[in-house]
Design an enzyme around this catalytic site. Structure first.
Site, mmCIF file in Angstrom:
data_model
loop_
_atom_site.group_PDB
_atom_site.id
_atom_site.type_symbol
_atom_site.label_atom_id
_atom_site.label_comp_id
_atom_site.label_asym_id
_atom_site.label_seq_id
_atom_site.Cartn_x
_atom_site.Cartn_y
_atom_site.Cartn_z
ATOM 1 N N LYS A 8 -18.167 -29.597 22.693
ATOM 2 C CA LYS A 8 -18.800 -28.803 21.636
ATOM 3 C C LYS A 8 -20.066 -29.520 21.186
ATOM 4 C CE LYS A 8 -17.844 -31.682 18.059
ATOM 5 N NZ LYS A 8 -18.937 -32.472 17.441
ATOM 6 N N ASP A 132 -11.590 -33.151 14.961
ATOM 7 C CA ASP A 132 -12.151 -32.030 15.716
ATOM 8 C C ASP A 132 -11.106 -31.237 16.496
ATOM 9 O OD1 ASP A 132 -14.596 -32.944 14.865
ATOM 10 O OD2 ASP A 132 -15.179 -33.820 16.782
#
Length: 267
Positions: A8, A132
C-alpha cells in the site's frame, strides 16, 4: 492455496497526537498497489514456515504469518499447516508488506478451512498483529485514523493513473522516523483536496515523516525531485519510508532510476 499479499501507499500522512499507550494517532489515506509477495499455505503433518526471496530479519517464530496462524489456531483448533512466503516487497519501506502478509494469512486460512469469518471478524483478528494489518482485509482505498486501523470511506478516483515506486535500498526504522516528529492537528478537511485534479495535490498533501527523514537522507528528497522532473503529477514518500512514489497522468517514462529497486503499474 496461493495468495499475493500486496503493498500500500499513503496519500498524505499526518501525525496528530501521541497516545498514552506509546503509539501515535494519525490521519492518512491508504491505497493498495500491485507490488506483491507470494504466499502459499497448505495442510501439513506439522506446522512450519519458510521464506524465500528477500531475507526477513528476526526469528522465524515471531514472523507475522505464523502469529496470524496462531491467532486462529487457538480459537478454531486448526490443523498444522505449511507456510511458504516468497518475499518481494522490500522490508522497512513504508509499504506495509509484513502487515499485508499477516492479513492475507488470515484470509487464506479463513477460506482454506471454511471458518466463515466475516470481514469485521477478520479485521478484529488482524488489529493485534500490527497497525496496518486490518487495512489489508478489505484491501481498498480508505481514510485511516487512530493507529491506522480505524477506517472510513473516501471518494477517490485514480483509475487509469500510473505509479512508480522507488526503493533506495535504505531501511528507515519507525522509531527513527518518529524521532523528529512533533504531533499536530492535520489541516481541517484536507482529504477534500483529493477530489481536485492530481497536479494540485503537491501544494497541500504532505507526509509528516519527510520533515524528519529528508534532512537525514538527502537521497530521498532527490528521488522525489527527480520524479517531478520526470513528469509525475504528484510524488511523496510512503509511510515512514523509505519508498518514494510518483503518480503519473499517463505512462511512466522508461529507464528511470536504473540502479534502484522499482515497481510500476496502474492504480
Amino acid at each position: 492455496m496461493v495468495a499475493f499479499p500486496n503493498a500500500k501507499i499513503n496519500l498524505g500522512l499526518y501525525i496528530t497526537e501521541k497516545r498514552s499507550d506509546g503509539y501515535h494517532n494519525l490521519e492518512s489515506v491508504f491505497v493498495p498497489v500491485g507490488w506483491s509477495d507470494v504466499l502459499e499455505i497448505l495442510p501439513a503433518s506439522e506446522t512450519s514456515f519458510r521464506s524465500t526471496g528477500l531475507p526477513i530479519p528476526g526469528e522465524t517464530s515471531t514472523n507475522l504469518c505464523l502469529r496470524a496462524y496462531e491467532q486462529l489456531r487457538k480459537d478454531f483448533d486448526l490443523p498444522p499447516v505449511r507456510i511458504h512466503l516468497h518475499k518481494v516487497v522490500p522490508i522497512g519501506a513504508g509499504l506495509g508488506g509484513g502487515s499485508s502478509d499477516a492479513a492475507f494469512t488470515l484470509k487464506v486460512l479463513n477460506t482454506l478451512f471454511d471458518l466463515k469469518l466475516s470481514t469485521e471478524a477478520l479485521e478484529a483478528y488482524a488489529r493485534p498483529l500490527g497497525s496496518d494489518c486490518a487495512f489489508f482485509i478489505r484491501n481498498e482505498a480508505k481514510f485511516c485514523v487512530g493507529k491506522g486501523d480505524e477506517f472510513s470511506e473516501i471518494m477517490l478516483n485514480l483509475a487509469g493513473k500510473s505509479i512508480l515506486l522507488v526503493y533506495p535500498d535504505l531501511h528507515s526504522s519507525t522509531a527513527e522516523a518518529y524521532a523528529g516528529i512533533r504531533p499536530r492537528p492535520a489541516q481541517a478537511q484536507w482529504t477534500q483536496v483529493l477530489q481536485q485534479p492530481l497536479h494540485t495535490w503537491q501544494a497541500s498533501i504532505t507526509n509528516d515523516f519527510e520533515q524528519s527523514l529528508f534532512p537525514k537522507y538527502p537521497q530521498l528528497a532527490q528521488i522525489k525531485r527527480q520524479l517531478y522532473e520526470a513528469g509525475a503529477a504528484y510524488a511523496s514518500m510512503s509511510g515512514s519510508g523509505s519508498t518514494v512514489y510518483g503518480i503519473f497522468e499517463g505512462e511512466v517514462p522508461e529507464a528511470l532510476f536504473p540502479q534502484l529497486t522499482t515497481w510500476q503499474g496502474k492504480l
